[in-house]
Write an enzyme that holds these catalytic residues in place. Structure first.
Site, PDB file in Angstrom:
ATOM      1  N   ASN A   7      57.146  15.572  61.133  1.00  0.00           N
ATOM      2  CA  ASN A   7      56.093  16.242  61.410  1.00  0.00           C
ATOM      3  C   ASN A   7      55.029  15.571  60.447  1.00  0.00           C
ATOM      4  OD1 ASN A   7      53.850  18.203  60.584  1.00  0.00           O
ATOM      5  ND2 ASN A   7      55.140  19.923  61.668  1.00  0.00           N
ATOM      6  N   ASP A   9      51.777  16.492  60.064  1.00  0.00           N
ATOM      7  CA  ASP A   9      50.644  17.446  59.901  1.00  0.00           C
ATOM      8  C   ASP A   9      49.880  17.141  58.470  1.00  0.00           C
ATOM      9  OD1 ASP A   9      51.176  18.517  62.166  1.00  0.00           O
ATOM     10  OD2 ASP A   9      51.570  20.371  61.368  1.00  0.00           O
ATOM     11  N   HIS A  10      50.839  16.850  57.368  1.00  0.00           N
ATOM     12  CA  HIS A  10      50.129  16.714  56.055  1.00  0.00           C
ATOM     13  C   HIS A  10      49.506  15.413  55.575  1.00  0.00           C
ATOM     14  CE1 HIS A  10      50.998  20.986  55.645  1.00  0.00           C
ATOM     15  NE2 HIS A  10      52.304  20.610  55.417  1.00  0.00           N
ATOM     16  N   ARG A  18      39.117  15.613  52.575  1.00  0.00           N
ATOM     17  CA  ARG A  18      37.784  14.569  52.153  1.00  0.00           C
ATOM     18  C   ARG A  18      36.842  14.375  53.387  1.00  0.00           C
ATOM     19  NH1 ARG A  18      36.492  10.988  47.972  1.00  0.00           N
ATOM     20  NH2 ARG A  18      37.672  12.600  46.703  1.00  0.00           N
ATOM     21  N   HIS A  52      51.271  19.762  64.807  1.00  0.00           N
ATOM     22  CA  HIS A  52      50.604  21.205  65.205  1.00  0.00           C
ATOM     23  C   HIS A  52      49.304  21.140  65.283  1.00  0.00           C
ATOM     24  CE1 HIS A  52      51.107  25.690  63.805  1.00  0.00           C
ATOM     25  NE2 HIS A  52      50.387  25.607  64.800  1.00  0.00           N
ATOM     26  N   ARG A  54      46.585  23.284  65.322  1.00  0.00           N
ATOM     27  CA  ARG A  54      46.288  24.688  64.961  1.00  0.00           C
ATOM     28  C   ARG A  54      45.144  25.195  65.593  1.00  0.00           C
ATOM     29  NH1 ARG A  54      49.351  27.046  60.517  1.00  0.00           N
ATOM     30  NH2 ARG A  54      48.304  28.742  60.812  1.00  0.00           N
ATOM     31  N   ARG A  58      43.109  22.987  61.043  1.00  0.00           N
ATOM     32  CA  ARG A  58      42.975  22.700  59.700  1.00  0.00           C
ATOM     33  C   ARG A  58      43.393  21.298  59.203  1.00  0.00           C
ATOM     34  NH1 ARG A  58      47.140  27.068  57.182  1.00  0.00           N
ATOM     35  NH2 ARG A  58      45.691  28.343  58.085  1.00  0.00           N
ATOM     36  N   HIS A  59      44.403  20.882  59.947  1.00  0.00           N
ATOM     37  CA  HIS A  59      44.864  19.350  59.850  1.00  0.00           C
ATOM     38  C   HIS A  59      44.623  18.569  60.962  1.00  0.00           C
ATOM     39  CE1 HIS A  59      48.631  21.492  61.027  1.00  0.00           C
ATOM     40  NE2 HIS A  59      48.625  21.832  59.804  1.00  0.00           N
ATOM     41  N   GLU A  79      53.332  20.977  68.553  1.00  0.00           N
ATOM     42  CA  GLU A  79      53.913  22.613  68.267  1.00  0.00           C
ATOM     43  C   GLU A  79      52.497  23.382  68.575  1.00  0.00           C
ATOM     44  OE1 GLU A  79      54.485  22.898  63.866  1.00  0.00           O
ATOM     45  OE2 GLU A  79      56.317  21.689  64.059  1.00  0.00           O
ATOM     46  N   THR A 109      51.320  28.053  55.920  1.00  0.00           N
ATOM     47  CA  THR A 109      51.960  27.261  56.785  1.00  0.00           C
ATOM     48  C   THR A 109      52.708  28.462  57.782  1.00  0.00           C
ATOM     49  OG1 THR A 109      53.537  25.619  57.145  1.00  0.00           O
ATOM     50  CG2 THR A 109      53.980  27.120  55.251  1.00  0.00           C
ATOM     51  N   THR A 110      53.485  27.727  58.723  1.00  0.00           N
ATOM     52  CA  THR A 110      54.101  28.886  59.687  1.00  0.00           C
ATOM     53  C   THR A 110      55.052  29.741  58.898  1.00  0.00           C
ATOM     54  OG1 THR A 110      54.103  27.113  61.236  1.00  0.00           O
ATOM     55  CG2 THR A 110      55.319  29.028  61.706  1.00  0.00           C
ATOM     56  N   GLU A 160      64.034  26.030  67.881  1.00  0.00           N
ATOM     57  CA  GLU A 160      64.192  25.677  66.710  1.00  0.00           C
ATOM     58  C   GLU A 160      64.375  26.583  65.653  1.00  0.00           C
ATOM     59  OE1 GLU A 160      61.206  22.739  65.641  1.00  0.00           O
ATOM     60  OE2 GLU A 160      61.243  23.355  63.704  1.00  0.00           O
ATOM     61  N   HIS A 200      61.562  23.534  58.584  1.00  0.00           N
ATOM     62  CA  HIS A 200      60.773  24.188  57.970  1.00  0.00           C
ATOM     63  C   HIS A 200      61.473  24.168  56.524  1.00  0.00           C
ATOM     64  CE1 HIS A 200      57.068  26.320  57.398  1.00  0.00           C
ATOM     65  NE2 HIS A 200      57.345  26.566  56.113  1.00  0.00           N
ATOM     66  N   GLY A 201      60.735  23.552  55.666  1.00  0.00           N
ATOM     67  CA  GLY A 201      60.918  23.629  54.176  1.00  0.00           C
ATOM     68  C   GLY A 201      62.670  22.601  53.917  1.00  0.00           C
ATOM     69  N   GLY A 222      58.673  17.669  57.725  1.00  0.00           N
ATOM     70  CA  GLY A 222      57.299  17.176  57.521  1.00  0.00           C
ATOM     71  C   GLY A 222      56.931  16.983  55.850  1.00  0.00           C
ATOM     72  N   HIS A 223      56.854  18.121  55.114  1.00  0.00           N
ATOM     73  CA  HIS A 223      56.005  18.088  53.948  1.00  0.00           C
ATOM     74  C   HIS A 223      56.774  17.289  53.072  1.00  0.00           C
ATOM     75  CE1 HIS A 223      54.765  19.742  49.903  1.00  0.00           C
ATOM     76  NE2 HIS A 223      53.575  19.641  50.539  1.00  0.00           N
TER      77      HIS A 223
HETATM   78  N1  PXP Z   1      58.893  23.063  62.353  1.00  0.00           N
HETATM   79  C1  PXP Z   1      58.019  23.867  62.474  1.00  0.00           C
HETATM   80  C2  PXP Z   1      57.979  24.845  63.764  1.00  0.00           C
HETATM   81  C3  PXP Z   1      56.764  24.223  61.676  1.00  0.00           C
HETATM   82  O1  PXP Z   1      55.824  24.900  61.931  1.00  0.00           O
HETATM   83  C4  PXP Z   1      56.851  23.246  60.609  1.00  0.00           C
HETATM   84  C5  PXP Z   1      55.758  23.396  59.606  1.00  0.00           C
HETATM   85  O2  PXP Z   1      54.487  22.963  60.500  1.00  0.00           O
HETATM   86  C6  PXP Z   1      57.942  22.166  60.387  1.00  0.00           C
HETATM   87  C7  PXP Z   1      58.855  22.285  61.054  1.00  0.00           C
HETATM   88  C8  PXP Z   1      58.213  21.121  59.286  1.00  0.00           C
HETATM   89  O3  PXP Z   1      58.120  22.095  58.014  1.00  0.00           O
HETATM   90  P1  PXP Z   1      57.876  21.418  56.703  1.00  0.00           P
HETATM   91  O4  PXP Z   1      56.570  20.749  56.634  1.00  0.00           O
HETATM   92  O5  PXP Z   1      58.135  22.396  55.683  1.00  0.00           O
HETATM   93  O6  PXP Z   1      59.083  20.017  56.742  1.00  0.00           O
END
Ligand code: PXP
Length: 247
Positions: A7, A9-10, A18, A52, A54, A58-59, A79, A109-110, A160, A200-201, A222-223
């Site tokens: 992912n 996104d970040h 910026r 994602h 959104r 935002r990203h 997403e 975040t979600t 998921e 997620h996480g 992702g993060h």
């Molecule tokens: N899966 C889904 C459905 C998400 O919404 C996210 C966060 O955007 C992730 C996975 C990835 O989560 P993380 O950035 O915490 O790894």
């Protein structure tokens, strides 16, 4: 082998911090470019790219998604919120996968999983549209039996499982209970014929346990990988996570 959906996104979060008002998403001084991030991630072993788009943009921006659609060589997982607008967007984009997520404008975040039970007709409309278009739909849900059962009944090929509650509980007393909830959810989903993803996480520490969940097909992360890449570069960040996913 468990697949890695990266992912990105970040990477876009950093750019938007910026260049939100730059009027462009690439070129000149506008950096970092999420498409470049995606291509380097693929070269390092990512099995797919997840973004994602959104509602509040935002990203990730629309143009990022279209550029990814053209450039990447693995698979694109979009997403998206369960809305007619995003369904129409996905049908035009034709990603290999969509993952339907809840979206609340205020959240960082979600937060929780998609409430399939409470939004049955909307989710059904979205899944039907994706199935008809040959786009594989995944529903991002908490590992709870009613959500899993209805996901299967509505014809989604994938779920998921939301690992956020487990990740948050990781250093506390609820870790074992949250892990068991995920484990039972994965077994139930698999028994119902669903392909099981999770996300997620997930980070470089909890992956040691997450990877032992039964029936895992793909993890969306992702993060932690984007954060690690700031220090080590993308290549090492992706390779290290893939190595830990293998155990
Ligand atoms: N899966 C889904 C459905 C998400 O919404 C996210 C966060 O955007 C992730 C996975 C990835 O989560 P993380 O950035 O915490 O790894």
């Amino acid at each position: 082998m468990i697949l890695l959906g990266l992912n990105i996104d970040h990477c876009a979060t950093l750019r938007q911090a910026r260049y939100r008002d730059a009027g462009t998403t690439t070129g000149g001084p506008v950096e970092p470019d999420p498409v470049t991030f995606a291509l380097l991630s693929e070269r390092a072993g990512a099995d797919g790219i997840t973004v994602h788009l959104r509602e509040d943009r935002r990203h990730i921006q629309d143009r990022d998604v279209w550029r990814l659609r053209e450039c990447i060589g693995t698979r694109l997982n979009l997403e998206m919120a369960c809305t007619p607008e995003m369904t129409a967007f996905a049908l035009k984009l034709k990603p290999e996968f969509v993952c339907v997520v809840p979206e609340n404008r205020q959240e960082i975040t979600t937060e929780g999983g998609l409430d399939v039970v409470g939004n049955r007709d909307r989710v059904r409309a979205c899944v039907d549209a994706m199935n008809a278009a040959g786009i594989k739909a995944s529903l991002f849900i908490d590992p709870d039996e009613p959500q899993i059962e209805l996901s299967a009944k509505l014809g989604a090929p994938f779920v998921e499982l939301h690992t956020g509650a487990y990740a948050t509980a990781f250093h506390g007393p609820r870790r074992a209970a949250e892990f068991q909830r995920l484990r039972l959810g994965a077994v139930r989903a698999h028994d119902l014929g669903l392909t099981v993803n999770a996300g997620h996480g997930i980070n470089y520490v909890n992956i040691a346990e997450v990877r032992t969940l039964p029936h895992l097909h793909e993890l969306n992360i992702g993060h932690s990988i984007v954060s690690r890449a700031v220090f080590t570069g993308i290549d090492e960040a992706v390779r290290e996570m893939k190595a830990r996913m293998r155990g």
